[in-house]
Design an enzyme around this catalytic site. Sequence first.
Site, PDB file in Angstrom:
ATOM      1  N   ASP A 129       0.834  -1.199   0.000  1.00 48.09           N
ATOM      2  CA  ASP A 129       0.000   0.000   0.000  1.00 48.09           C
ATOM      3  C   ASP A 129       0.872   1.252   0.000  1.00 48.09           C
ATOM      4  OD1 ASP A 129      -2.339   1.471   0.044  1.00 48.09           O
ATOM      5  OD2 ASP A 129      -2.546   1.408   2.220  1.00 48.09           O
ATOM      6  N   CYS A 187     -26.583  -9.716  -5.652  1.00 50.06           N
ATOM      7  CA  CYS A 187     -26.502  -9.093  -4.320  1.00 50.06           C
ATOM      8  C   CYS A 187     -26.094  -7.627  -4.419  1.00 50.06           C
ATOM      9  CB  CYS A 187     -25.497  -9.863  -3.463  1.00 50.06           C
ATOM     10  SG  CYS A 187     -25.289  -9.188  -1.797  1.00 50.06           S
ATOM     11  N   CYS A 190     -23.915  -4.330  -0.107  1.00 50.81           N
ATOM     12  CA  CYS A 190     -22.912  -3.303   0.183  1.00 50.81           C
ATOM     13  C   CYS A 190     -23.369  -1.934  -0.307  1.00 50.81           C
ATOM     14  CB  CYS A 190     -21.560  -3.681  -0.413  1.00 50.81           C
ATOM     15  SG  CYS A 190     -21.578  -4.019  -2.180  1.00 50.81           S
ATOM     16  N   CYS A 194     -24.316   1.442   2.452  1.00 51.56           N
ATOM     17  CA  CYS A 194     -23.428   2.611   2.595  1.00 51.56           C
ATOM     18  C   CYS A 194     -24.234   3.834   3.027  1.00 51.56           C
ATOM     19  CB  CYS A 194     -22.706   2.895   1.281  1.00 51.56           C
ATOM     20  SG  CYS A 194     -21.604   4.329   1.400  1.00 51.56           S
ATOM     21  N   CYS A 210     -17.016   8.694   0.674  1.00 53.06           N
ATOM     22  CA  CYS A 210     -16.688   7.508   1.469  1.00 53.06           C
ATOM     23  C   CYS A 210     -16.202   7.916   2.863  1.00 53.06           C
ATOM     24  CB  CYS A 210     -15.611   6.698   0.758  1.00 53.06           C
ATOM     25  SG  CYS A 210     -15.029   5.255   1.674  1.00 53.06           S
ATOM     26  N   CYS A 237     -13.991   2.906   7.898  1.00 46.28           N
ATOM     27  CA  CYS A 237     -15.350   2.378   7.915  1.00 46.28           C
ATOM     28  C   CYS A 237     -15.334   0.946   7.407  1.00 46.28           C
ATOM     29  CB  CYS A 237     -16.251   3.246   7.025  1.00 46.28           C
ATOM     30  SG  CYS A 237     -17.955   2.638   6.876  1.00 46.28           S
ATOM     31  N   CYS A 244     -21.290  -7.931   3.703  1.00 41.36           N
ATOM     32  CA  CYS A 244     -21.012  -8.848   2.593  1.00 41.36           C
ATOM     33  C   CYS A 244     -21.164 -10.300   3.034  1.00 41.36           C
ATOM     34  CB  CYS A 244     -19.599  -8.616   2.060  1.00 41.36           C
ATOM     35  SG  CYS A 244     -19.124  -9.766   0.751  1.00 41.36           S
TER      36      CYS A 244
END
Length: 287
Positions: A129, A187, A190, A194, A210, A237, A244
Site C-alpha cells: 500500500d 446481491c 454493500c 453505505c 466515502c 469504515c 457482505c
Amino acid sequence: MGGAPASLTRGLEACAYGLGFDAFGVAALGEPATRPHFDAWLEAGRHGTMAYLDGAGAELRRDARQPHPGATHAVVVAASYGGREPSGPVARYARGDDYHVVLRERVRELHRWLERELGHPIDARPYVDSGPILERDLAQRAGLGWFGKNTMLITPRAGSFVFLASLFVSLELEPSAPFEADRCGACTRCLDACPTGALPAPRVLDASRCISYLTIELRDGIPEPLRAAMGGLLYGCDICNDVCPYNRKFSKELSEDSPFRPRPFLDGVPSRELALRVLGMGVPEYT
C-alpha cells in the site's frame, strides 16, 4: 529450464503461507485490465482531493512495469486482519500494529528466500500500500480473488478483510491463472448499506463521499450534509464489508499472537470516549 519457474513459484508459495499470508499468486507486469475504468474514475473526479492519484501518479499506475523499471513479474500476497471482531469507531485494519511495517518485513523475507534459493542477488522491491500501482487489479490477475460490488477484492480464503502486498521482481516466474469469476451475483447489500451514498453503482466508488476518505484522506472539514450519516465512526469504515455475505463466510478470527489484534487503547472503547482520549493526547503519547 522450462520447469524451473514453476518449481520456484511453488517454493515461494510454500514460503508465503509459512510466513502467515492467506493467499498467494504471481502476475506478469503490464498494463492493468482496469485502466479504462481507472481513467474514467479520475475523469469523473471521484478521487476527491487525492491529487497523488492523478497526473504523474496516474501515469505510473497505467503500466505496472513503470514503478520499478526492469521488474517483469509480481509476487502478490494477501494477509487477513480478522473480520470477526465487533465493529467500532476505528476500522478493524487500523486497530493493531502498522501493517505497512509488519507486511513489508514478511515480503522482504520472500525476497531473501528467493536469493537463498537461487544463490545470487535478485533485483526486487516490496510494495505494501505504498506505491503507484493498482493493487487490486494485480491481485485479481494473480488469481487471489474478484472485485466485489463495493470495489474491494474478495478472496475465497479470507473475504475482503485482507491487506494486499507484492514483491516486484526482475525474474521469470510462472504466472497464476487470473480469477475470472464474478461471485457477487444479484446481491447489492454493500451498495444498500453505505450510509453516505459512496457506492452509486456496482464497482463504482465515489471516494469523496466515502467515510474512510472523509476521516483519513480529507484535510478539509467534512461536508456538513454527510456528517450525520457517519454516526460515531472516527477513522475508516467497515460497513460495506460487514454486510457482505462472503465476509460472513470467509473472514477469520485473529490468532492470539496476531500483530493485528486491537491495541487496548482502541479495543471496545465507545466513540465519544475514544475521541476525548485522542484529543487529550500529547506528542509523546501520539507518536
